[in-house]
Design a protein around this motif. Structure first.
Motif, PDB file in Angstrom:
ATOM      1  N   GLN A 341       0.863  -1.277   0.057  1.00  0.00           N
ATOM      2  CA  GLN A 341      -0.063   0.009  -0.046  1.00  0.00           C
ATOM      3  C   GLN A 341       0.820   1.201  -0.226  1.00  0.00           C
ATOM      4  OE1 GLN A 341      -2.345  -0.902   3.417  1.00  0.00           O
ATOM      5  NE2 GLN A 341      -4.079  -1.304   2.094  1.00  0.00           N
ATOM      6  N   ARG A 342       1.830   1.132   0.757  1.00  0.00           N
ATOM      7  CA  ARG A 342       2.874   2.325   0.587  1.00  0.00           C
ATOM      8  C   ARG A 342       3.678   2.407  -0.546  1.00  0.00           C
ATOM      9  NH1 ARG A 342       7.649   1.330   4.542  1.00  0.00           N
ATOM     10  NH2 ARG A 342       8.532   0.388   2.929  1.00  0.00           N
ATOM     11  N   ASP A 343       4.360   1.307  -1.039  1.00  0.00           N
ATOM     12  CA  ASP A 343       5.162   1.321  -2.182  1.00  0.00           C
ATOM     13  C   ASP A 343       4.622   1.057  -3.550  1.00  0.00           C
ATOM     14  OD1 ASP A 343       7.063   2.303  -0.179  1.00  0.00           O
ATOM     15  OD2 ASP A 343       8.036   0.345   0.089  1.00  0.00           O
ATOM     16  N   GLY A 344       3.669   0.210  -3.560  1.00  0.00           N
ATOM     17  CA  GLY A 344       3.120  -0.009  -4.789  1.00  0.00           C
ATOM     18  C   GLY A 344       3.495  -1.318  -5.081  1.00  0.00           C
ATOM     19  N   VAL A 345       4.448  -2.282  -4.515  1.00  0.00           N
ATOM     20  CA  VAL A 345       4.890  -3.494  -4.918  1.00  0.00           C
ATOM     21  C   VAL A 345       4.829  -4.413  -3.478  1.00  0.00           C
ATOM     22  CG1 VAL A 345       6.924  -4.783  -5.326  1.00  0.00           C
ATOM     23  CG2 VAL A 345       6.514  -2.428  -6.331  1.00  0.00           C
ATOM     24  N   PHE A 346       4.255  -5.458  -3.695  1.00  0.00           N
ATOM     25  CA  PHE A 346       4.111  -6.534  -2.490  1.00  0.00           C
ATOM     26  C   PHE A 346       5.190  -7.055  -2.643  1.00  0.00           C
ATOM     27  CE2 PHE A 346       3.082 -10.656  -0.630  1.00  0.00           C
ATOM     28  CZ  PHE A 346       2.466 -10.151   0.470  1.00  0.00           C
ATOM     29  N   PRO A 347       6.174  -7.056  -1.149  1.00  0.00           N
ATOM     30  CA  PRO A 347       7.389  -7.674  -1.273  1.00  0.00           C
ATOM     31  C   PRO A 347       7.490  -9.333  -0.822  1.00  0.00           C
ATOM     32  CG  PRO A 347       6.860  -6.705   1.136  1.00  0.00           C
ATOM     33  CD  PRO A 347       5.606  -6.372  -0.071  1.00  0.00           C
ATOM     34  N   TRP A 348       6.801 -10.158  -1.888  1.00  0.00           N
ATOM     35  CA  TRP A 348       6.738 -11.622  -1.739  1.00  0.00           C
ATOM     36  C   TRP A 348       7.974 -12.202  -1.182  1.00  0.00           C
ATOM     37  CZ3 TRP A 348       9.021 -15.694  -4.129  1.00  0.00           C
ATOM     38  CH2 TRP A 348      10.100 -15.525  -5.100  1.00  0.00           C
ATOM     39  N   LEU A 349       9.423 -11.711  -1.739  1.00  0.00           N
ATOM     40  CA  LEU A 349      10.241 -12.782  -1.200  1.00  0.00           C
ATOM     41  C   LEU A 349      10.694 -12.306   0.297  1.00  0.00           C
ATOM     42  CD1 LEU A 349      12.831 -14.393  -2.015  1.00  0.00           C
ATOM     43  CD2 LEU A 349      14.109 -12.522  -2.519  1.00  0.00           C
ATOM     44  N   ALA A 436      12.752 -11.380  15.441  1.00  0.00           N
ATOM     45  CA  ALA A 436      12.946 -10.098  14.888  1.00  0.00           C
ATOM     46  C   ALA A 436      12.791 -10.212  13.252  1.00  0.00           C
ATOM     47  CB  ALA A 436      14.225  -9.693  15.381  1.00  0.00           C
ATOM     48  N   LEU A 437      13.350 -11.351  12.692  1.00  0.00           N
ATOM     49  CA  LEU A 437      13.415 -11.043  11.343  1.00  0.00           C
ATOM     50  C   LEU A 437      11.783 -11.312  10.582  1.00  0.00           C
ATOM     51  CD1 LEU A 437      16.469 -13.105  10.609  1.00  0.00           C
ATOM     52  CD2 LEU A 437      16.024 -10.834  10.307  1.00  0.00           C
ATOM     53  N   ILE A 438      10.630 -11.894  11.444  1.00  0.00           N
ATOM     54  CA  ILE A 438       9.333 -11.866  10.883  1.00  0.00           C
ATOM     55  C   ILE A 438       8.936 -10.635  10.645  1.00  0.00           C
ATOM     56  CG2 ILE A 438       7.079 -12.392  11.549  1.00  0.00           C
ATOM     57  CD1 ILE A 438       8.347 -14.520  13.428  1.00  0.00           C
ATOM     58  N   VAL A 439       9.492  -9.498  11.425  1.00  0.00           N
ATOM     59  CA  VAL A 439       9.158  -8.094  11.100  1.00  0.00           C
ATOM     60  C   VAL A 439      10.260  -7.599  10.063  1.00  0.00           C
ATOM     61  CG1 VAL A 439       8.896  -6.132  11.977  1.00  0.00           C
ATOM     62  CG2 VAL A 439       8.011  -8.095  13.176  1.00  0.00           C
ATOM     63  N   GLY A 440      11.299  -7.827  10.483  1.00  0.00           N
ATOM     64  CA  GLY A 440      12.533  -7.127   9.533  1.00  0.00           C
ATOM     65  C   GLY A 440      12.485  -7.743   8.052  1.00  0.00           C
ATOM     66  N   PHE A 441      12.425  -9.013   7.679  1.00  0.00           N
ATOM     67  CA  PHE A 441      12.758  -9.430   6.550  1.00  0.00           C
ATOM     68  C   PHE A 441      11.717  -8.618   5.741  1.00  0.00           C
ATOM     69  CE2 PHE A 441      14.469 -13.753   7.289  1.00  0.00           C
ATOM     70  CZ  PHE A 441      15.678 -13.391   6.612  1.00  0.00           C
ATOM     71  N   VAL A 442      10.588  -8.478   6.041  1.00  0.00           N
ATOM     72  CA  VAL A 442       9.408  -7.968   5.007  1.00  0.00           C
ATOM     73  C   VAL A 442      10.095  -6.380   4.695  1.00  0.00           C
ATOM     74  CG1 VAL A 442       7.351  -6.781   4.813  1.00  0.00           C
ATOM     75  CG2 VAL A 442       7.554  -9.027   6.301  1.00  0.00           C
ATOM     76  N   ARG A 443      10.897  -5.864   5.332  1.00  0.00           N
ATOM     77  CA  ARG A 443      11.164  -4.539   4.898  1.00  0.00           C
ATOM     78  C   ARG A 443      12.551  -4.363   4.422  1.00  0.00           C
ATOM     79  NH1 ARG A 443       8.919  -3.594  10.090  1.00  0.00           N
ATOM     80  NH2 ARG A 443       6.921  -2.444   9.864  1.00  0.00           N
ATOM     81  N   MET A 444      13.369  -5.755   4.397  1.00  0.00           N
ATOM     82  CA  MET A 444      14.610  -5.514   3.816  1.00  0.00           C
ATOM     83  C   MET A 444      14.677  -5.472   2.391  1.00  0.00           C
ATOM     84  SD  MET A 444      16.441  -8.414   6.355  1.00  0.00           S
ATOM     85  CE  MET A 444      16.831  -7.890   8.097  1.00  0.00           C
ATOM     86  N   PRO A 445      15.511  -4.635   1.806  1.00  0.00           N
ATOM     87  CA  PRO A 445      15.764  -4.709   0.204  1.00  0.00           C
ATOM     88  C   PRO A 445      16.329  -5.817   0.146  1.00  0.00           C
ATOM     89  CG  PRO A 445      16.670  -2.825   1.499  1.00  0.00           C
ATOM     90  CD  PRO A 445      16.238  -3.646   2.513  1.00  0.00           C
ATOM     91  N   ILE A 446      16.353  -6.201  -1.437  1.00  0.00           N
ATOM     92  CA  ILE A 446      16.893  -7.288  -2.072  1.00  0.00           C
ATOM     93  C   ILE A 446      18.184  -6.929  -2.659  1.00  0.00           C
ATOM     94  CG2 ILE A 446      16.435  -9.048  -3.778  1.00  0.00           C
ATOM     95  CD1 ILE A 446      13.483  -8.428  -3.716  1.00  0.00           C
ATOM     96  N   ARG A 447      19.038  -7.942  -2.362  1.00  0.00           N
ATOM     97  CA  ARG A 447      20.627  -7.955  -2.746  1.00  0.00           C
ATOM     98  C   ARG A 447      20.700  -7.558  -4.483  1.00  0.00           C
ATOM     99  NH1 ARG A 447      23.616  -7.990   1.605  1.00  0.00           N
ATOM    100  NH2 ARG A 447      23.259  -9.705   3.063  1.00  0.00           N
ATOM    101  N   GLU A 448      21.561  -6.826  -4.834  1.00  0.00           N
ATOM    102  CA  GLU A 448      21.902  -6.835  -6.373  1.00  0.00           C
ATOM    103  C   GLU A 448      22.716  -7.983  -6.794  1.00  0.00           C
ATOM    104  OE1 GLU A 448      20.493  -5.166  -8.518  1.00  0.00           O
ATOM    105  OE2 GLU A 448      19.874  -3.293  -7.553  1.00  0.00           O
ATOM    106  N   PRO A 449      22.691  -8.595  -7.906  1.00  0.00           N
ATOM    107  CA  PRO A 449      22.057  -8.026  -8.964  1.00  0.00           C
ATOM    108  C   PRO A 449      20.397  -8.587  -8.975  1.00  0.00           C
ATOM    109  CG  PRO A 449      23.405  -9.628  -9.977  1.00  0.00           C
ATOM    110  CD  PRO A 449      23.471  -9.328  -8.484  1.00  0.00           C
ATOM    111  N   LEU A 450      20.052  -9.354  -7.828  1.00  0.00           N
ATOM    112  CA  LEU A 450      18.601 -10.139  -8.108  1.00  0.00           C
ATOM    113  C   LEU A 450      17.645  -8.841  -8.196  1.00  0.00           C
ATOM    114  CD1 LEU A 450      16.921 -12.508  -7.723  1.00  0.00           C
ATOM    115  CD2 LEU A 450      17.260 -12.248  -5.241  1.00  0.00           C
TER     116      LEU A 450
END
Length: 666
Positions: A341-349, A436-450
């Motif tokens: 809802q905030r960014d327009g992309v669902f962070p499925w990973l 902590a990662l249950i909350v943290g993983f959802v907000r973490m960016p994905i590494r490059e080049p993935l």
């Protein structure tokens, strides 16, 4: 054209991705060899009538890494040693023991056990055959992670979990399916060079990934959880950042339906051919209690509050465990939806990783080898280094402690206190990190080049490739650092040891002669800074000008552009004694011969202040043509300089070379 320097432009080199893949695969092979050796020492001759090693499971005394292996343990007790086809003929007895080829894992893992037992007559042979089956999955996972994350793959290939757990249980195939599903999503979302868009549509890509996740469910369950965030990702349109469109319910249904069909297709033959045996595996897991062998927070927490493994304890675990797992899943999805809802992309990973954390921490079983499950997410998501380090260090402590402690299962009072403390501390550190990662993983960016692959963007060049690009862009890669000599004039590379001579070149009384020149160094400290700046500028090659062996000035090739084969001559000034002599025309002849004849330049440029009539006349005398004024082209003092630009091309050079030769000869 001479090939001294020009042929180096665009020279071929081994791709960084190839280097990463090969390096990580070699490290994986080393880890697998070590992992096999660690487990192989659990067994050995003599063997009993069933092929069980006499030294299993203790192995050699004082071994730093516990040799215990679930693979070798299951050689006896599930009719694996009798080569009974799994599930079809077996069941579970009143004591909760499996028989007739039934194992406590989903059907595809059971098939791997059966395949590993073919041709084996001892537990060591069973380990050997199983290792041959499992090793390719580890190598394939390494290759995929290397392509998707470059050097971050070393978290997978060069850390202890692969050594500890590669051949401890049948985790590698299921890890491969989850990583392969991400790789499929990355490939489908990457840039198609023909169209500039995605290689495959989002629906088609996600459906293929769902097939892999369905297969993973029939290996060890947990990849099946990832179908939900993947379906939500498709539902919300993936990485499209355009104005939100209608939700794609059909695409989401295809993803969920595909995974369901795959699960049914893999389970149905066993359900039909031997329902009792198939159901027995489920019954076994349902009856399993959170005891010492499960390493869970329930055993190391709730048990202490209920006075031990009482009926109350087991009842609470049976209720709270599934409820908290479901709650963890709900929290992960809710947080992911808020990000959408905030960014327009669902962070499925990130949501998939968070769901895995909820399962690992709240399920009543938490085997040490589950570290292999979460490790790829440490590779693919930007997890802070200290979190990864804390998790992996305590994982080693848990592995060493738990298997020593399990040796005292029937005599817990005699267990060394440090093993109990080691397990307890490790379990709770892992639990804290996972929560902590249950909350943290959802907000973490994905590494490059993935991250770029998933967003249909061109991935950034890797660090080694960027270094190579910088080297190629360096002026020295094309023009080199030659020493040029004609008569008694020499141009050699400028050195910091020239600082003293440079500082003395222009006395303060002569500074009025250099009004149009940049700051002239007057002290050794200023001269050192001037030289250091010249040497550290990638597009510049500075020279010391010597006449009869004496330092008389400096000049440079700058704005060197190898791809366009153009450069400029400047930053030139001489001491008073060299002005109006053979030094300047000879220096320019040497530089132009090197630029045009040796390096294959097509254009040489000169810049000077528009008001510097003396310099403009000298440049024109070389044969360079005036091309115009560049307003506010360079900083000059406290303001800006309008630059007069001159240039000579390779077409002009032959006609002017003879005149320069004549001037240099005089």
């Amino acid at each position: 054209m001479p090939a001294t320097w020009s042929t180096r432009i665009g020279r071929p080199r081994v791709g960084e991705v190839t280097l990463v893949v090969l390096t990580s695969l070699l490290l994986t092979v080393f880890a697998l060899a070590w992992a096999f050796r660690v487990k192989e020492v659990c067994g050995g001759a003599p063997f009993d009538e069933w092929g069980r090693s006499s030294i299993f499971p203790a192995g050699p005394p004082r071994a730093l890494i516990p040799c215990y292996s679930d693979i070798m343990r299951l050689w006896i007790g599930r009719d694996v040693d009798r080569h009974v086809f799994p599930y079809i003929h077996g069941g579970i007895n009143e004591q909760g023991d499996l028989f007739g080829g039934v194992v406590e894992y989903p059907v595809l893992s059971g098939m791997l056990l059966w395949l590993g037992a073919i041709g084996a007559h001892t537990d060591v042979q069973f380990l050997q055959h199983s290792a041959l089956i499992l090793a390719p999955f580890a190598l394939a996972t390494t290759a995929l992670l290397a392509v998707m994350t470059r050097w971050w793959v070393l978290l997978w290939a060069a850390t202890p979990p692969l050594v500890l757990y590669a051949f401890h249980n049948w985790e590698l195939p299921v890890v491969f399916t989850s990583v392969a599903a991400v790789a499929v999503m990355a490939y489908g979302g990457s840039v198609d060079p023909r169209t500039g868009g995605r290689r495959m549509s989002l629906r088609r890509t996600a459906i293929i990934a769902a097939v892999l996740l369905g297969v993973g469910f029939s290996l060890k369950l947990y990849p099946g959880f990832f179908v939900l965030p993947l379906a939500l990702y498709v539902l919300t349109g993936g990485q499209s950042l355009r104005a939100r469109r209608a939700l794609d319910w059909v695409g989401a249904a295809w993803v969920a339906g595909t995974a369901t069909v795959v699960v049914i297709a893999t389970q149905a033959p066993f359900m039909i051919a031997g329902y009792d045996g198939w159901k027995a595996a489920l019954d076994f897991q349902g009856r399993r209690e959170a005891d010492l062998t499960t390493n869970s927070v329930w055993y190391w927490g709730l048990r202490l509050l209920t006075g031990g493994e009482t009926d109350t304890y087991h009842s609470l675990v049976g209720v709270l465990s599934p409820l908290l797992v479901a709650a963890g899943f709900a929290v992960a999805v809710w947080l992911g939806w808020r990000v959408y809802q905030r960014d327009g992309v669902f962070p499925w990973l990130g949501v998939a990783a968070a769901m895995l954390c909820a399962f690992m921490v709240f399920h009543k079983v938490h085997s040490p080898q589950y570290t292999l499950w979460i490790l790829p997410f440490f590779v693919m998501l930007r997890v802070r280094w200290w979190i990864i380090a804390a998790y992996l260090l305590t994982d080693v402590l848990l592995d060493i402690s738990i298997f020593r402690l399990m040796g005292y299962m029937h005599h817990p009072a005699s267990a060394p206190w440090q093993d109990s403390v080691g397990v307890s501390v490790s379990v709770w550190v892992h639990a804290a990190i996972l929560v902590a990662l249950i909350v943290g993983f959802v907000r973490m960016p994905i590494r490059e080049p993935l991250a770029s692959y998933l967003t249909t963007s061109v991935a950034p060049r890797g660090p080694l490739t960027r270094l190579a690009d910088a080297d190629d862009a360096d002026a020295r890669a094309w023009v080199g650092t030659p020493t040029l000599v004609r008569g008694d004039v020499t141009l050699r590379p400028l050195r910091t040891s020239d600082a003293g001579a440079l500082a003395k070149l222009v006395p303060a009384s002569d500074l009025s002669l250099y009004a149009w020149t940049g700051p002239i160094p007057q002290t050794p400290e200023d001269a050192t800074r001037w030289i250091t700046t010249a040497l550290s500028t990638p597009t510049r090659v500075p020279f010391a000008v010597l006449h009869d062996g004496e330092f008389v000035g400096t000049t440079s090739l700058y704005d060197v552009d190898a791809s366009n084969r153009t450069l400029a001559v400047g930053f030139t000034f001489y001491g008073r004694a060299a002005m109006g002599t053979v030094v300047n025309p000879t220096s320019k002849l040497l530089l132009l011969e090197h630029a045009f004849d040796t390096c294959g330049a097509v254009r040489v440029v000169w810049h000077t202040h528009e008001g510097n009539s003396r310099s403009r006349a000298a440049i024109a005398k070389l044969g360079a043509e005036f091309e115009g004024l560049l307003r506010k082209h360079r900083r000059f003092g406290d303001g800006w300089r309008t630059t007069a630009q001159f240039a000579m091309t390779d077409d002009d050079w032959p006609g002017h070379r003879a005149r320069l030769l004549e001037r240099a000869a005089r």
